[in-house]
Motif scaffolding. Sequence first.
Motif, mmCIF file in Angstrom:
data_model
loop_
_atom_site.group_PDB
_atom_site.id
_atom_site.type_symbol
_atom_site.label_atom_id
_atom_site.label_comp_id
_atom_site.label_asym_id
_atom_site.label_seq_id
_atom_site.Cartn_x
_atom_site.Cartn_y
_atom_site.Cartn_z
ATOM 1 N N VAL A 109 1.534 10.217 -26.032
ATOM 2 C CA VAL A 109 2.712 11.010 -25.674
ATOM 3 C C VAL A 109 3.198 10.572 -24.298
ATOM 4 O O VAL A 109 2.401 10.397 -23.370
ATOM 5 N N GLY A 110 4.505 10.386 -24.178
ATOM 6 C CA GLY A 110 5.082 9.991 -22.898
ATOM 7 C C GLY A 110 6.332 10.790 -22.590
ATOM 8 O O GLY A 110 6.886 11.468 -23.464
ATOM 9 N N ARG A 111 6.751 10.704 -21.343
ATOM 10 C CA ARG A 111 8.013 11.324 -20.936
ATOM 11 C C ARG A 111 8.688 10.393 -19.936
ATOM 12 O O ARG A 111 8.043 9.837 -19.058
ATOM 13 N N ALA A 112 10.008 10.240 -20.087
ATOM 14 C CA ALA A 112 10.753 9.334 -19.214
ATOM 15 C C ALA A 112 11.618 10.102 -18.231
ATOM 16 O O ALA A 112 12.093 11.201 -18.506
ATOM 17 N N THR A 113 11.811 9.512 -17.062
ATOM 18 C CA THR A 113 12.794 9.975 -16.096
ATOM 19 C C THR A 113 13.771 8.828 -15.862
ATOM 20 O O THR A 113 13.502 7.683 -16.233
ATOM 21 N N TYR A 114 14.912 9.119 -15.246
ATOM 22 C CA TYR A 114 15.868 8.041 -14.980
ATOM 23 C C TYR A 114 16.564 8.263 -13.647
ATOM 24 O O TYR A 114 16.539 9.358 -13.074
ATOM 25 N N ASN A 115 17.163 7.196 -13.147
ATOM 26 C CA ASN A 115 18.021 7.319 -11.975
ATOM 27 C C ASN A 115 19.105 6.252 -12.020
ATOM 28 O O ASN A 115 18.999 5.255 -12.747
ATOM 29 N N VAL A 116 20.163 6.502 -11.282
ATOM 30 C CA VAL A 116 21.305 5.593 -11.208
ATOM 31 C C VAL A 116 21.451 5.122 -9.767
ATOM 32 O O VAL A 116 21.394 5.925 -8.830
ATOM 33 N N THR A 117 21.616 3.825 -9.563
ATOM 34 C CA THR A 117 21.865 3.285 -8.229
ATOM 35 C C THR A 117 23.089 2.362 -8.260
ATOM 36 O O THR A 117 23.342 1.717 -9.276
ATOM 37 N N LEU A 170 21.107 1.365 -14.155
ATOM 38 C CA LEU A 170 20.494 2.519 -14.819
ATOM 39 C C LEU A 170 19.029 2.182 -15.036
ATOM 40 O O LEU A 170 18.707 1.199 -15.703
ATOM 41 N N SER A 171 18.150 2.998 -14.491
ATOM 42 C CA SER A 171 16.722 2.711 -14.547
ATOM 43 C C SER A 171 15.955 3.871 -15.169
ATOM 44 O O SER A 171 16.196 5.039 -14.841
ATOM 45 N N TYR A 172 15.014 3.548 -16.062
ATOM 46 C CA TYR A 172 14.136 4.544 -16.672
ATOM 47 C C TYR A 172 12.686 4.207 -16.344
ATOM 48 O O TYR A 172 12.310 3.027 -16.261
ATOM 49 N N THR A 173 11.875 5.238 -16.203
ATOM 50 C CA THR A 173 10.435 5.073 -16.048
ATOM 51 C C THR A 173 9.731 5.996 -17.035
ATOM 52 O O THR A 173 10.041 7.194 -17.091
ATOM 53 N N PHE A 174 8.800 5.444 -17.820
ATOM 54 C CA PHE A 174 8.011 6.245 -18.754
ATOM 55 C C PHE A 174 6.647 6.553 -18.132
ATOM 56 O O PHE A 174 5.989 5.678 -17.580
ATOM 57 N N PHE A 175 6.234 7.830 -18.248
ATOM 58 C CA PHE A 175 4.946 8.293 -17.765
ATOM 59 C C PHE A 175 4.093 8.748 -18.943
ATOM 60 O O PHE A 175 4.608 9.308 -19.904
ATOM 61 N N LYS A 176 2.797 8.542 -18.821
ATOM 62 C CA LYS A 176 1.882 9.027 -19.849
ATOM 63 C C LYS A 176 1.601 10.508 -19.638
ATOM 64 O O LYS A 176 1.358 10.964 -18.518
ATOM 65 N N LEU A 177 1.599 11.270 -20.733
ATOM 66 C CA LEU A 177 1.258 12.688 -20.712
ATOM 67 C C LEU A 177 -0.057 12.909 -21.457
ATOM 68 O O LEU A 177 -0.510 12.033 -22.198
#
Length: 217
Positions: A109-117, A170-177
Amino acid sequence: MKILGTSIPPVTLSVAILAVATTAVVYSPTLYRMFCEATGYGGTVSVTRATKPDATAAIGPAMKVRFDANVAPGLDWTFGPVEREVEVYAGVPKTVFYRAVNNSDQTIVGRATYNVTPGSAGYYFNKTECFCFSEQKLAPGETAEMPVMFFIDPEIAKDFDTKSIRTITLSYTFFKLPSDEDKVAAARSLRETGETRWQELETSATAEFSNNVQRMR
């Protein structure tokens, strides 16, 4: 602030606190809602827009949008954009895809966050609901492709702080849950979610876009 006789510059301390807070909200929906209320993130501004605008739609300058992807330590996934860069006209929606592959022998299971630069451009970057901020799972060896439809508000070219910007990332990062039996059962299938979202975008004449960033002043 001083720790053991050593002064910590206020800016450094603020950055450290923000980093900890951002990581924390990845793991807690309640903290994420609080984070949204405090910072302006979380889809506070939404607009319904034609996915294929007609000739009367406001069109802005040509811009490059680059796509970045990261995987946090501990998550055995391969994750990245299908296209590294596209050129679009401000005001014209564009759909791109990100792809994730579970390289492990267990469901994760993972969850992603994102940011814009640049950060100042985030106010003008509007996208449809995507795969971030929710618990998503991939089975062993499973691959998922996730669509992201976005448009850049043509007003970006009229704002003194952003009128010279012609490249956005546009950047996304996936984290492990936690991926125990209960968590896996509760999480949504990343592959199925991506397929369903793509069908919706393909068959609908309009889509709801969210602007998740407060205007920077």
